[in-house]
Design a protein around this motif. Structure first.
Motif, short mmCIF file in Angstrom:
data_model
loop_
_atom_site.label_atom_id
_atom_site.label_comp_id
_atom_site.label_asym_id
_atom_site.label_seq_id
_atom_site.Cartn_x
_atom_site.Cartn_y
_atom_site.Cartn_z
N VAL A 278 45.30 8.49 54.69
CA VAL A 278 44.47 8.14 53.53
C VAL A 278 44.31 6.62 53.45
CG1 VAL A 278 44.42 8.14 51.00
CG2 VAL A 278 45.08 10.23 52.24
N ASP A 279 45.39 5.91 53.66
CA ASP A 279 45.37 4.44 53.64
C ASP A 279 44.45 3.90 54.73
OD1 ASP A 279 46.15 1.93 52.78
OD2 ASP A 279 48.02 1.90 53.93
N GLN A 280 44.54 4.49 55.92
CA GLN A 280 43.69 4.04 57.03
C GLN A 280 42.21 4.13 56.69
OE1 GLN A 280 45.34 6.61 60.19
NE2 GLN A 280 45.72 4.73 61.37
N ARG A 281 41.81 5.28 56.15
CA ARG A 281 40.37 5.45 55.90
C ARG A 281 39.90 4.62 54.72
NH1 ARG A 281 41.50 11.33 54.11
NH2 ARG A 281 41.30 11.23 51.86
N GLU A 282 40.76 4.43 53.72
CA GLU A 282 40.36 3.58 52.60
C GLU A 282 40.27 2.12 53.02
OE1 GLU A 282 42.13 6.36 48.96
OE2 GLU A 282 43.06 4.43 49.40
N ALA A 283 41.22 1.69 53.86
CA ALA A 283 41.19 0.30 54.35
C ALA A 283 39.92 0.07 55.15
CB ALA A 283 42.43 0.02 55.20
N ARG A 284 39.52 1.08 55.95
CA ARG A 284 38.28 0.97 56.70
C ARG A 284 37.08 0.84 55.75
NH1 ARG A 284 35.69 1.83 61.87
NH2 ARG A 284 37.80 1.86 62.68
N GLU A 285 37.10 1.69 54.72
CA GLU A 285 35.97 1.71 53.80
C GLU A 285 35.81 0.42 52.98
OE1 GLU A 285 36.39 5.77 51.88
OE2 GLU A 285 34.22 5.66 52.21
N VAL A 286 36.92 -0.17 52.52
CA VAL A 286 36.77 -1.42 51.74
C VAL A 286 36.16 -2.51 52.61
CG1 VAL A 286 38.53 -0.95 49.98
CG2 VAL A 286 39.20 -2.14 52.08
N GLY A 287 36.46 -2.49 53.91
CA GLY A 287 35.83 -3.45 54.83
C GLY A 287 34.35 -3.21 54.95
N GLU A 288 33.97 -1.94 55.10
CA GLU A 288 32.54 -1.59 55.19
C GLU A 288 31.80 -1.91 53.90
OE1 GLU A 288 33.16 2.43 57.86
OE2 GLU A 288 31.35 2.30 56.64
N LYS A 289 32.43 -1.49 52.78
CA LYS A 289 31.79 -1.72 51.48
C LYS A 289 31.62 -3.21 51.21
CE LYS A 289 30.43 0.60 48.91
NZ LYS A 289 29.06 1.18 48.88
N ALA A 290 32.57 -4.01 51.63
CA ALA A 290 32.48 -5.46 51.42
C ALA A 290 31.18 -6.00 51.99
CB ALA A 290 33.68 -6.15 52.05
N GLY B 96 36.25 -2.61 59.95
CA GLY B 96 35.20 -2.06 59.08
C GLY B 96 34.15 -3.12 58.76
N ALA B 97 34.61 -4.33 58.42
CA ALA B 97 33.69 -5.42 58.08
C ALA B 97 32.91 -5.88 59.31
CB ALA B 97 34.47 -6.58 57.48
N VAL B 98 33.59 -5.94 60.45
CA VAL B 98 32.95 -6.42 61.68
C VAL B 98 31.87 -5.43 62.14
CG1 VAL B 98 33.31 -6.90 64.15
CG2 VAL B 98 34.91 -7.81 62.45
N LEU B 99 32.24 -4.16 62.23
CA LEU B 99 31.28 -3.17 62.74
C LEU B 99 30.10 -2.99 61.78
CD1 LEU B 99 33.63 -0.43 64.28
CD2 LEU B 99 32.33 -2.22 65.46
N GLU B 100 30.36 -3.05 60.48
CA GLU B 100 29.27 -2.91 59.52
C GLU B 100 28.35 -4.14 59.59
OE1 GLU B 100 28.68 -0.20 58.02
OE2 GLU B 100 27.15 -0.73 56.54
N SER B 101 28.95 -5.32 59.73
CA SER B 101 28.15 -6.56 59.84
C SER B 101 27.24 -6.52 61.05
CB SER B 101 29.07 -7.79 59.95
OG SER B 101 29.77 -8.00 58.75
N ARG B 102 27.76 -5.95 62.15
CA ARG B 102 26.99 -5.93 63.39
C ARG B 102 25.76 -5.05 63.31
NH1 ARG B 102 31.54 -6.15 68.21
NH2 ARG B 102 30.39 -4.31 68.86
N LYS B 103 25.67 -4.25 62.21
CA LYS B 103 24.49 -3.38 62.04
C LYS B 103 23.31 -4.11 61.39
CE LYS B 103 27.27 0.79 61.36
NZ LYS B 103 27.89 1.61 60.29
N PHE B 104 23.61 -5.27 60.75
CA PHE B 104 22.57 -5.95 59.98
C PHE B 104 21.82 -6.97 60.83
CE2 PHE B 104 24.99 -4.06 56.63
CZ PHE B 104 24.08 -3.87 55.59
#
Lengths: 404, 404
Positions: free
Chosen positions: A307-319, A24-32
């Motif tokens: 539920v855990d999978q999608r929340e774990a993804r989201e905290v990475g993105e939100k970070a 989540g953090a990697v893919l979101e970072s790659r957008k910036f």
């Protein structure tokens, strides 16, 4: 927004969904656009110090998605807790590689690492945004409603005890299952979610939030055994006596401690065996078995909460979003907003770092050997969809002919 | 065809699919006009002696189907091994209830029970058809290619070691996982099916078909640890020295034995802890962990092979068909006919009863600490569809700037 590189690392014990947060953090970072490269550190802060870095900008989205589905830290982990000299080494590497955003996925020890690194960055006037991404199967982070990794581990424990109860029903006796959780009993308490029928086990649940009294334990096992002809017990590895001494240290010849000063409680069957022997000796029950659920709790492949999978993804993105749009360090925290929904906030590192949350009183039954319905309501939605169910034959008894 | 009642019972250790066999036998029996009623005995032969019987003709097809999906013996089980007086008690009850077909689902001990009961029936000139339906996670029944229950337990072990390997990769050290299997190493060997990459664990696999030499074990652990910086070991609970003495009895203070004279190997973490302590002491490796996979191997809910499910169902159905159309006692056996397909035969009870099959030599690597590709080919189709996979990040290393 700071221009430069992003560095992601994973610390502490692996979980079933920690790679969702990383990806989540990697893919979101790659957008910036201001992000030049996205690096991953091999084995947490130790990988930074050793300059063991991977270029995750050269990783395919497809493989990242496959890695996200794979349990356990794909970047490797570490138990190192940086002190001042260690942090100075971290800075040298971060500066040398022009890293401006540091994302560390981990539990309370790792959040403390993020806090120390951010303070050292400030002292050194190095322009670095430090963000902690929550993760721990112990569910013991402050501020958070719950933490990624816990729901999947809880699901494993619930499914394990569901099966153990069925097994113990078929071949009755006393069964003691030892569950991970040093100071917080959330994971042990999750065993209750495997119960369906009123006489199902676990019949007794012991968490480290309450003093473990061996005589009271034996009395409860005896009472349950007399009532049901069997007894399933879930006990936390962190149970302790009234003096705070872990029950396990009564047995362990040598107590191994890690760099954080934590006593090593996992990776040994000693506590379960001690308790089983005590039940056998004091209560004279022959069939007494003990299992230590062990590392499977955090690393079993094929028992994950969606539920855990999608929340774990989201905290990475939100970070990444918090790091880019807010001008401060922080920790991403999860907050419940419905039955069931969550939202994410950017909390102060000091509110989370190095602190331990334990089970609130309303989750523990007054007798101290069971959980409450409030806890069941809290946990059930986290376990996700498709939770297995168990069924029984109905009691259509055949009239006795011989009548013995 | 004998007219009268059918009695189904389950014996020995529960499995994830034993209820498929029970339901297969019950539903198939209910189709035959000569079958008056279908009874189930509570807790195996002990339930017969105690006249604890359920009328399964009064159970809904729907609930039977739900029970079939539920792991662990829904009728309850027993470890009792009937002797002559015990069998005479069984006859009294079977006669009194006009039972003419006796189906007993179990392993080699249970097949021996079926054999003794059939012999006693003949001696007593009681008209009874006795059929053994195979079941055992140990996969140690003669004549059979494999036995229902084994594939699901093997799948659990493979998935457990897949996760354990990922966990051990993230936080390196020595890990020892103790797997069920008294005399046969099939289940321990199944740990190899969790491997994907060449450096994946389990790196060492020890089965009871080979003598366990502690010095050779330590040398192999040392070598693996030096090569990979870590070592995952799968070891059978039944490993023994050259004198045939189980390694565990070196430690156990009291050895508990059951009615069959079997040493109790499960339900204790002692063997794993002994091995871990030895590695720690002799090799000076700090991070050494041991888990005993325990009862989860046979009772975990939510890790079942679909191939195992359908075969377990079929052996139950075939048992009834053989009993009705063939004029003899027997044991339903599974035979491989393709890659992958099976057929069922009605074998002589004496060929199966009380005997133990072990791993053939071609499944064990010459060094005695690994399995062969022949074993992988043998096991893979049994694990069924949807087996989880694991993925890694690719090694796109970032050039070192500081170059330390």
């Amino acid at each position: 927004m700071l221009s430069g590189k992003v560095l992601v690392a994973q610390g502490g014990g692996p979980t079933a969904v920690i790679n969702q947060s990383m990806v989540g953090a990697v893919l979101e970072s790659r957008k910036f656009r201001n992000v030049e490269r996205v690096y991953g550190a091999f084995h947490g802060v130790r990988g930074i110090v050793n300059e063991d870095l991977l270029d995750l900008t050269q990783e395919t989205t497809h493989n990242l998605e496959m890695v996200a589905e794979t349990p356990s830290s794909a970047l490797g982990s570490t138990r190192d807790k940086p002190d001042l000299p260690y942090c100075q080494e971290i800075f040298k590497v971060l500066k040398a590689h022009e890293v401006k955003h540091f994302f560390y996925i981990g539990g309370n020890d790792s959040s403390d690492t993020v806090r120390i690194v951010s303070e050292e960055a400030a002292k050194a006037r190095y322009d670095l945004r430090c963000v902690h991404i929550p993760k721990t199967i112990d569910n013991d982070l402050m501020v958070n409603d719950h933490t990624p990794g816990f729901p999947s581990a809880a699901r494993f424990v619930a499914q394990a005890f569901m099966g153990i109860n069925l097994d113990n029903w078929a071949l009755p006796g006393v069964y003691i299952g030892v569950v991970m959780g040093r100071h917080a009993g959330f994971l042990t308490a999750a065993s209750a979610l495997g119960k369906k029928f009123p006489d199902d086990g676990p019949h007794l649940i012991y968490v480290p939030e309450r003093v473990f009294d061996i005589d009271a334990f034996l009395a409860s096992v005896k009472e349950t055994y007399e009532r049901h002809g069997r007894c399933v017990v879930a006990v936390s590895e962190g149970i302790h006596d009234s003096a705070g001494t872990p029950i396990i240290t009564r047995l362990a010849k040598e107590v191994e401690t890690d760099a954080h000063g934590n006593v090593q409680l996992s990776g040994s069957g000693a506590l379960g065996d001690l308790l089983a022997e005590t039940v056998r000796e004091k209560l004279g029950i022959k069939r007494v078995r003990a299992d230590t659920l062990g590392y499977m709790q955090r690393s079993f492949v094929g028992c994950v909460s969606d539920v855990d999978q999608r929340e774990a993804r989201e905290v990475g993105e939100k970070a990444v979003q918090f790091a880019m749009w807010e001008n401060r360090h922080g920790s991403v925290t999860i907050h419940r907003t419905g039955f069931y929904s969550v939202d994410y906030q950017y909390s102060d590192l000091n509110a989370v770092a190095g602190k331990t949350r334990t089970m609130p009183d309303q989750f523990i039954a007054p007798a101290g050997n069971d959980v409450t319905d409030a806890f069941r309501m809290y946990l059930r939605p986290l376990l996700g969809s498709g939770l297995p169910d168990s069924f029984r034959l109905r009691a259509n008894y055949v009239p006795k002919v011989l009548g013995r």
